[in-house]
Enzyme design. Structure first.
Site, PDB file in Angstrom:
ATOM      1  N   THR A  25       0.845  -1.201   0.000  1.00 54.47           N
ATOM      2  CA  THR A  25       0.000   0.000   0.000  1.00 54.47           C
ATOM      3  C   THR A  25       0.880   1.250   0.000  1.00 54.47           C
ATOM      4  O   THR A  25       1.764   1.388   0.838  1.00 54.47           O
ATOM      5  CB  THR A  25      -0.928  -0.039   1.229  1.00 54.47           C
ATOM      6  OG1 THR A  25      -1.863  -1.093   1.015  1.00 54.47           O
ATOM      7  CG2 THR A  25      -1.681   1.267   1.420  1.00 54.47           C
ATOM      8  N   HIS A 177      -7.381 -10.704  -1.841  1.00 49.51           N
ATOM      9  CA  HIS A 177      -6.796 -10.374  -0.528  1.00 49.51           C
ATOM     10  C   HIS A 177      -7.678 -10.984   0.564  1.00 49.51           C
ATOM     11  O   HIS A 177      -8.722 -10.440   0.901  1.00 49.51           O
ATOM     12  CB  HIS A 177      -6.730  -8.863  -0.388  1.00 49.51           C
ATOM     13  CG  HIS A 177      -5.876  -8.374   0.748  1.00 49.51           C
ATOM     14  ND1 HIS A 177      -5.479  -9.186   1.793  1.00 49.51           N
ATOM     15  CD2 HIS A 177      -5.323  -7.147   1.003  1.00 49.51           C
ATOM     16  CE1 HIS A 177      -4.731  -8.473   2.645  1.00 49.51           C
ATOM     17  NE2 HIS A 177      -4.621  -7.237   2.179  1.00 49.51           N
ATOM     18  N   ASN A 180      -4.826 -10.261   6.614  1.00 44.97           N
ATOM     19  CA  ASN A 180      -4.597  -9.018   7.364  1.00 44.97           C
ATOM     20  C   ASN A 180      -5.822  -8.351   7.969  1.00 44.97           C
ATOM     21  O   ASN A 180      -5.886  -7.138   8.120  1.00 44.97           O
ATOM     22  CB  ASN A 180      -3.844  -8.012   6.477  1.00 44.97           C
ATOM     23  CG  ASN A 180      -2.411  -8.462   6.243  1.00 44.97           C
ATOM     24  OD1 ASN A 180      -1.914  -9.332   6.964  1.00 44.97           O
ATOM     25  ND2 ASN A 180      -1.746  -7.879   5.263  1.00 44.97           N
ATOM     26  N   TYR A 182      -8.895  -7.960   6.910  1.00 49.68           N
ATOM     27  CA  TYR A 182      -9.882  -7.272   6.072  1.00 49.68           C
ATOM     28  C   TYR A 182     -11.126  -8.153   5.912  1.00 49.68           C
ATOM     29  O   TYR A 182     -11.230  -9.193   6.546  1.00 49.68           O
ATOM     30  CB  TYR A 182      -9.240  -6.843   4.747  1.00 49.68           C
ATOM     31  CG  TYR A 182      -8.124  -5.833   4.996  1.00 49.68           C
ATOM     32  CD1 TYR A 182      -8.421  -4.574   5.521  1.00 49.68           C
ATOM     33  CD2 TYR A 182      -6.791  -6.153   4.796  1.00 49.68           C
ATOM     34  CE1 TYR A 182      -7.419  -3.649   5.804  1.00 49.68           C
ATOM     35  CE2 TYR A 182      -5.774  -5.234   5.071  1.00 49.68           C
ATOM     36  CZ  TYR A 182      -6.101  -3.985   5.583  1.00 49.68           C
ATOM     37  OH  TYR A 182      -5.119  -3.080   5.873  1.00 49.68           O
ATOM     38  N   ASN A 237      -4.774  -5.620  12.258  1.00 49.98           N
ATOM     39  CA  ASN A 237      -6.134  -5.069  12.218  1.00 49.98           C
ATOM     40  C   ASN A 237      -7.098  -5.794  13.144  1.00 49.98           C
ATOM     41  O   ASN A 237      -8.275  -5.962  12.841  1.00 49.98           O
ATOM     42  CB  ASN A 237      -6.665  -5.036  10.774  1.00 49.98           C
ATOM     43  CG  ASN A 237      -5.904  -4.031   9.944  1.00 49.98           C
ATOM     44  OD1 ASN A 237      -5.683  -2.899  10.375  1.00 49.98           O
ATOM     45  ND2 ASN A 237      -5.459  -4.423   8.764  1.00 49.98           N
TER      46      ASN A 237
END
Ligand code: 8OZ
Length: 370
Positions: A25, A177, A180, A182, A237
């Protein structure tokens, strides 16, 4: 024994070497629109066996940080086309990472200033990144609302559209993805998924949305052009689950018939300890791979997290097919050549990782060719 510099097949993708540029990112896409500077940045790194782009939102709702790119609109597809053309002109291969952040977002980034969406209405103890009047700041994520079960087909459809757009934009494939903390990982892991319907509770239910997304994506563009990134134990996260081993072995077995190009694993804590433990015992990646292979999984096995050349070579000897490097690729556009020649490596500058322009992005020096 294969070397990092040997070619390899990953599904339909023929890769010139086993060195992958990890998704990174960089927050340089105002209005979620890929730019010409991004085309320069990626094409500088085209000697990687494979480039995985920065995480890219499949929908406005899937966006959780300022100035990250998207791939839901025609304008975004046109912007990405310039990126893929520049990478292909230098002989590279590039897949786009498809991303829905779920609860890791902020009302200011959501359509109509609404709350972000999640499996359950549980706020993530983590930060996101906003840019206000040109000034970037890390802020707490907003309280999410729980998705209704009848909203989930629309999200699967958004992944499917993004995969179709990726091929239209000239990408060699996509990486979903699933890592992490999400959206897809929020459904997988019990800390963030307290649902009592068909998408919560037992492992088979928590894995349902991810598997539906993988079925839809592979139906749209083919398994051989589709990869998946997972992070079985990361606490990133605010992700948590006390029993990651059976969860991820179930997922791997279910994925085997899809004939994916690759599975990509962040080992340990994202960007941190490789031996990070979640649950009662250390995670057994070899057992995970054996579960996948045992169920017929044919694709490449990609590893990531804090690799240097020696550890990467050890990992190939232990049966990995591809190694993804992150920070080293930020600072070394010609990382493949540098590793091959045993050349010194540039040091990445953290202060320019997220946001800004060319500085710390396209101005890291490459060695003279040869
Ligand atoms: C760093 C900053 C923002 C997002 C991830 C997409 O961790 C990310 C990310 C990393 O997968």
């Amino acid at each position: 024994m294969p070397s990092l510099f040997d070619p390899v097949q990953a599904g339909d993708l023929h890769l010139a070497n086993r060195i992958v540029m990890a998704p990174l990112t960089r927050n340089r896409a105002p209005l979620a629109q890929p730019t010409a500077l991004m085309a320069t940045y990626y094409s500088q790194r085209a000697t990687a066996g494979l480039i995985v782009t920065e995480a890219t939102a499949i929908s406005h709702q899937g966006q959780g940080y300022a100035d990250v790119p998207g791939i839901w609109s025609a304008a975004q597809v046109a912007g990405w086309k310039k990126v893929t053309e520049a990478v292909h002109a230098r002989g590279g291969k590039i897949v786009v990472q498809l991303w829905h952040v779920g609860r890791v977002s902020h009302n200011d980034l959501q359509p109509g200033g609404q709350a972000p969406v999640a499996p359950s209405a549980i706020t993530a103890k983590t930060k996101t990144y906003l840019i206000k009047d040109g000034v970037g700041a890390f802020v707490d994520t907003s309280a999410p609302r729980a998705l209704a079960i009848d909203e989930l087909p629309g999200i699967v459809q958004d992944y499917r559209r993004a995969a179709r757009n990726a091929i239209e934009a000239g990408f060699d494939g996509v990486e979903v993805h699933g890592a992490n903390g999400y959206l897809l990982d929020q459904f997988l892991r019990s800390g963030s998924n307290h649902r009592s319907d068909a998408y919560g509770g037992p492992i088979e239910n928590r894995a349902r949305l991810l598997l539906e997304v993988m079925h839809a994506t592979t139906a749209e563009i083919g398994g051989g052009r589709t990869g998946l990134r997972l992070s079985p134990v990361t606490p990133a996260n605010d992700a948590s689950d006390p029993q990651p081993q059976p969860l991820f072995e179930y997922v791997a077995k279910q994925l085997a018939p899809l004939d994916l190009a690759y599975l990509h694993f962040i080992e340990g804590q994202t960007g941190g300890a490789r031996d990070y433990v979640q649950g009662e015992r250390p995670f057994d990646y070899a057992a995970l791979r054996a579960a996948w292979r045992g169920a017929g999984g044919q694709g490449a096995w990609m590893v990531n997290n804090g690799y240097d050349q020696a550890l990467a070579e050890q990992s190939l000897a232990d049966g990995a097919d591809l190694v993804a490097f992150g920070k080293l690729f930020i600072a070394n556009p010609d990382l493949v050549q540098r590793l091959r020649n045993g050349a010194a490596l540039n040091t990445p500058d953290r202060s320019t990782f997220y946001g800004g322009g060319a500085r710390g992005y396209t101005d890291y020096p490459a060695l003279a060719p040869g």
